[in-house]
Design a protein around this motif. Structure first.
Motif, PDB file in Angstrom:
ATOM      1  N   ARG A 134       0.837  -1.213   0.000  1.00  0.00           N
ATOM      2  CA  ARG A 134       0.000   0.000   0.000  1.00  0.00           C
ATOM      3  C   ARG A 134       0.867   1.257   0.000  1.00  0.00           C
ATOM      4  O   ARG A 134       0.378   2.346   0.302  1.00  0.00           O
ATOM      5  N   SER A 140      -7.119   8.581   1.611  1.00  0.00           N
ATOM      6  CA  SER A 140      -8.529   8.353   1.256  1.00  0.00           C
ATOM      7  C   SER A 140      -8.768   6.951   0.709  1.00  0.00           C
ATOM      8  O   SER A 140      -9.909   6.498   0.622  1.00  0.00           O
ATOM      9  N   GLN A 141      -7.706   6.270   0.328  1.00  0.00           N
ATOM     10  CA  GLN A 141      -7.840   4.907  -0.209  1.00  0.00           C
ATOM     11  C   GLN A 141      -7.609   3.860   0.874  1.00  0.00           C
ATOM     12  O   GLN A 141      -7.526   2.677   0.571  1.00  0.00           O
ATOM     13  N   LEU A 142      -7.508   4.307   2.121  1.00  0.00           N
ATOM     14  CA  LEU A 142      -7.229   3.390   3.221  1.00  0.00           C
ATOM     15  C   LEU A 142      -8.346   3.413   4.245  1.00  0.00           C
ATOM     16  O   LEU A 142      -9.047   4.422   4.392  1.00  0.00           O
ATOM     17  N   SER A 143      -8.513   2.306   4.959  1.00  0.00           N
ATOM     18  CA  SER A 143      -9.470   2.272   6.067  1.00  0.00           C
ATOM     19  C   SER A 143      -8.924   3.099   7.230  1.00  0.00           C
ATOM     20  O   SER A 143      -7.739   3.460   7.240  1.00  0.00           O
ATOM     21  N   GLY A 145      -8.288   2.112  10.250  1.00  0.00           N
ATOM     22  CA  GLY A 145      -7.226   1.366  10.930  1.00  0.00           C
ATOM     23  C   GLY A 145      -5.906   1.501  10.193  1.00  0.00           C
ATOM     24  O   GLY A 145      -4.846   1.679  10.803  1.00  0.00           O
ATOM     25  N   GLN A 146      -5.993   1.447   8.874  1.00  0.00           N
ATOM     26  CA  GLN A 146      -4.768   1.582   8.074  1.00  0.00           C
ATOM     27  C   GLN A 146      -4.204   2.998   8.171  1.00  0.00           C
ATOM     28  O   GLN A 146      -2.987   3.186   8.266  1.00  0.00           O
ATOM     29  N   ARG A 149      -2.329   3.354  11.242  1.00  0.00           N
ATOM     30  CA  ARG A 149      -1.034   2.665  11.185  1.00  0.00           C
ATOM     31  C   ARG A 149      -0.010   3.522  10.426  1.00  0.00           C
ATOM     32  O   ARG A 149       1.168   3.532  10.777  1.00  0.00           O
ATOM     33  N   ARG A 175     -11.443  -4.209  17.251  1.00  0.00           N
ATOM     34  CA  ARG A 175     -10.354  -4.994  16.667  1.00  0.00           C
ATOM     35  C   ARG A 175      -9.200  -4.087  16.240  1.00  0.00           C
ATOM     36  O   ARG A 175      -8.037  -4.340  16.549  1.00  0.00           O
ATOM     37  N   ASN A 176      -9.532  -3.012  15.559  1.00  0.00           N
ATOM     38  CA  ASN A 176      -8.484  -2.073  15.130  1.00  0.00           C
ATOM     39  C   ASN A 176      -7.815  -1.387  16.319  1.00  0.00           C
ATOM     40  O   ASN A 176      -6.615  -1.142  16.298  1.00  0.00           O
TER      41      ASN A 176
HETATM   42  P1  ADP Z   1      -9.321  -2.573   8.469  1.00  0.00           P
HETATM   43  O1  ADP Z   1      -8.969  -4.010   8.671  1.00  0.00           O
HETATM   44  O2  ADP Z   1      -8.144  -1.680   8.551  1.00  0.00           O
HETATM   45  O3  ADP Z   1     -10.488  -2.117   9.312  1.00  0.00           O
HETATM   46  P2  ADP Z   1     -11.338  -2.615   6.510  1.00  0.00           P
HETATM   47  O4  ADP Z   1     -11.852  -4.003   6.826  1.00  0.00           O
HETATM   48  O5  ADP Z   1     -12.086  -1.444   6.960  1.00  0.00           O
HETATM   49  O6  ADP Z   1      -9.825  -2.511   6.979  1.00  0.00           O
HETATM   50  O7  ADP Z   1     -11.128  -2.491   4.948  1.00  0.00           O
HETATM   51  C1  ADP Z   1     -10.707  -3.592   4.118  1.00  0.00           C
HETATM   52  C2  ADP Z   1     -10.026  -3.020   2.887  1.00  0.00           C
HETATM   53  O8  ADP Z   1     -10.910  -2.151   2.159  1.00  0.00           O
HETATM   54  C3  ADP Z   1      -8.857  -2.204   3.282  1.00  0.00           C
HETATM   55  O9  ADP Z   1      -7.685  -2.974   3.133  1.00  0.00           O
HETATM   56  C4  ADP Z   1      -8.871  -0.995   2.375  1.00  0.00           C
HETATM   57  O10 ADP Z   1      -7.894  -1.127   1.349  1.00  0.00           O
HETATM   58  C5  ADP Z   1     -10.226  -0.983   1.765  1.00  0.00           C
HETATM   59  N1  ADP Z   1     -10.928   0.212   2.262  1.00  0.00           N
HETATM   60  C6  ADP Z   1     -11.470   0.387   3.486  1.00  0.00           C
HETATM   61  N2  ADP Z   1     -12.028   1.588   3.606  1.00  0.00           N
HETATM   62  C7  ADP Z   1     -11.834   2.214   2.415  1.00  0.00           C
HETATM   63  C8  ADP Z   1     -12.171   3.497   1.905  1.00  0.00           C
HETATM   64  N3  ADP Z   1     -12.820   4.405   2.644  1.00  0.00           N
HETATM   65  N4  ADP Z   1     -11.800   3.796   0.640  1.00  0.00           N
HETATM   66  C9  ADP Z   1     -11.132   2.910  -0.087  1.00  0.00           C
HETATM   67  N5  ADP Z   1     -10.793   1.675   0.327  1.00  0.00           N
HETATM   68  C10 ADP Z   1     -11.132   1.327   1.545  1.00  0.00           C
END
Ligand code: ADP
Ligand code: ADP
Length: 227
Positions: A134, A140-143, A145-146, A149, A175-176
């Motif tokens: 990643r 904006s492309q990450l959750s 939790g991510q 991190r 969990r996060n």
């Molecule tokens: P986490 O285990 O961190 O909570 P999620 O289960 O929320 O992750 O999300 C699973 C996947 O979906 C993530 O790996 C992420 O790449 C993608 N994702 C989550 N939220 C978004 C978002 N708002 N926009 C784009 N991709 C997302």
């Protein structure tokens, strides 16, 4: 050994009738490697205290020593360097730069200092934080939790002596939250990094070595937890 010493720290915001005494003569020391939870109701002064421990603001009076050096004897410019190198700050809402990708966010403090990125450390952290693959993603492309991190990665990039986190799990599910605290805790245990966390989460507070409770800008409780 004490790594952080807060002495008679007072912070007043505003002036005259509008003045708020956010911190009122707070004194305590934190030992190197200690994990301290700061608890207290909303508006009690916790964030103000954490910011003052991290060189983010200036106190009205009192001092903060980190590794024996007076944090606020520094000029504003020196203070900016101090924040990037000597402490790692983690916030509830991540505070990532939206137009920068994962690697750029993590290495921003190093880049601002004009120093070379320690690639080994960067990729080690990306692995540990579960962010491999990643590297080029925007926040904006990450959750959530991510994103948190990534913020932890940014805080740890310079291997600071002290990590200061303001409700780091306040926006995350259970969990996060546990994952994020495990990451901070590992760094605290393995590297002996001092960890100060503001939290409303009882599970987190009870996992700490020590709980400091703040009310109305004062320390009302300071307890080491026996194990
Ligand atoms: P986490 O285990 O961190 O909570 P999620 O289960 O929320 O992750 O999300 C699973 C996947 O979906 C993530 O790996 C992420 O790449 C993608 N994702 C989550 N939220 C978004 C978002 N708002 N926009 C784009 N991709 C997302
Ligand atoms: P906590 O983190 O415990 O919620 P804060 O440190 O954020 O508490 O705030 C302590 C007090 O200082 C509150 O009354 C708050 O409204 C006030 N305060 C915090 N930041 C500012 C600011 N920048 N300007 C004016 N008042 C502030």
């Amino acid at each position: 050994m004490d790594i952080l010493t807060v002495s008679h720290l007072t912070k007043v915001y505003g002036e005259g009738a509008a003045a708020t005494r956010a911190l009122d003569d707070v004194t305590f020391s934190v030992e190197e490697g200690e994990f301290v939870a700061i608890v207290g109701s909303s508006g009690s002064g916790k964030s103000t205290l954490l910011h003052l421990m991290g060189g983010v603001d200036r106190p009205t009076s009192g001092t903060v020593l980190l590794n024996g050096a007076d944090v606020y004897a520094r000029s504003d410019e020196e203070l900016a360097v101090f924040r990037r190198r000597e402490v790692g700050l983690v916030y509830q809402f991540y505070n990532l730069v939206p137009v920068l990708n994962v690697v750029e966010n993590m290495t921003l403090p190093v880049a601002l200092d004009g120093r070379p990125v320690n690639e080994g450390r960067l990729y080690g952290l990306l692995d540990k934080l579960g962010l491999r693959g990643r590297e080029g993603h925007l926040p904006s492309q990450l959750s959530g939790g991510q994103q948190q991190r990534v913020a932890i990665g940014r805080a740890l990039m310079n291997a600071p002596a002290v990590v200061l986190a303001d409700e780091p799990t306040g926006n995350l599910d259970t969990r996060n939250s546990r994952d994020i605290m495990a990451l901070l805790r590992d760094s605290n245990r393995e590297l002996g990094q001092t960890l100060v966390v503001i939290t409303h989460d009882e599970e987190i507070a009870l996992a700490a070595d020590r709980i400091i409770a703040i009310e109305d800008g004062r320390v009302v409780r300071d307890e080491r937890i026996r194990r």
